[in-house]
Scaffold this motif. Structure first.
Motif, short mmCIF file in Angstrom:
data_model
loop_
_atom_site.label_atom_id
_atom_site.label_comp_id
_atom_site.label_asym_id
_atom_site.label_seq_id
_atom_site.Cartn_x
_atom_site.Cartn_y
_atom_site.Cartn_z
N GLY A 106 0.81 -1.20 0.00
CA GLY A 106 0.00 0.00 0.00
C GLY A 106 0.84 1.25 0.00
N ASP A 107 0.15 2.38 0.03
CA ASP A 107 0.79 3.69 0.02
C ASP A 107 0.79 4.27 1.42
OD1 ASP A 107 1.27 3.66 -2.74
OD2 ASP A 107 -0.76 4.38 -3.16
N LEU A 108 1.99 4.54 1.94
CA LEU A 108 2.16 5.15 3.26
C LEU A 108 2.49 6.63 3.05
CD1 LEU A 108 2.40 4.80 6.36
CD2 LEU A 108 4.83 4.31 5.99
N THR A 109 1.71 7.49 3.70
CA THR A 109 1.94 8.93 3.59
C THR A 109 2.35 9.49 4.94
OG1 THR A 109 0.30 9.11 1.82
CG2 THR A 109 0.91 11.15 2.95
N ILE A 110 3.52 10.12 4.95
CA ILE A 110 4.05 10.80 6.14
C ILE A 110 4.58 12.16 5.68
CG2 ILE A 110 5.70 10.72 8.06
CD1 ILE A 110 5.95 7.69 7.60
N LYS A 111 4.18 13.21 6.38
CA LYS A 111 4.65 14.57 6.06
C LYS A 111 4.38 14.94 4.60
CE LYS A 111 8.40 16.18 7.94
NZ LYS A 111 9.77 16.36 8.46
#
Length: 180
Positions: A106-111
């Protein structure tokens, strides 16, 4: 002939993360000689299990301000602009792109930065609690390079190496509750 993966007892439908019985944890190397472990206490999310398991989806939101490592000073540093910058980026999110029963991608979004992540998944099974609620358990592990998300703060050590590893191990222990 196509064989579709199944997980015994896991029925199609919408499941939600039970935050009281789930943990999203991480491990970093400290000074390259020991490990520091932490976790996030505020995790929410939904898993939609499809009849064809590969069509299932998972979404999770983690409040970065809920990070805890056992040290108030370290937790404050992780919340600061040096790392998560919680004031401007209060949460990280995960949205699945594929699941085969053993691997979740999956796609992990941070900052504000989104990168793909692959986790190895172990299905713990399904059970019914004393109040008649259907529960399912999963463990997932993986590794990321924190610098891919702009988490680049570090300090060089006098004899070589750095204070905090770039590689971060992830360990999730998730309990889901089936929605009616």
């Amino acid at each position: 002939m196509t064989v579709t993966a199944t997980l015994p007892g896991l029925s199609a439908g919408t499941w939600t993360i039970d935050p009281l019985h789930s943990e999203v944890g991480f491990t970093a190397r400290h000074m390259m000689v020991s490990k520091v472990r932490g976790s996030f206490g505020d995790v929410t999310g939904t898993v939609v299990v499809a009849d064809d398991l590969s069509a299932s989806t998972a979404e999770a939101t983690i409040q970065l301000g809920s990070v805890t490592t056992g040290s108030a000073d370290r937790d404050a540093h992780l919340r600061s602009a040096d790392f998560f910058d919680v004031e401007n980026n209060p949460e990280m999110t995960f949205r699945s792109t594929s699941f085969d029963g053993e691997t979740l991608t999956g796609d992990l979004t941070i900052k504000g930065v989104t990168k793909p992540v692959t986790l190895d998944v172990e299905f713990g099974g399904v059970g019914t609690d004393p109040w008649g609620n259907e529960k399912a358990g999963f463990e997932a592990t993986g590794e990321i390079d924190r610098t891919d998300w702009g988490l680049t703060w570090n300090a060089n050590l006098e004899k070589g190496g750095v204070l905090v590893s770039e590689k971060i191990k992830l360990a999730l222990d998730i309990q889901l509750g089936k929605q009616a």
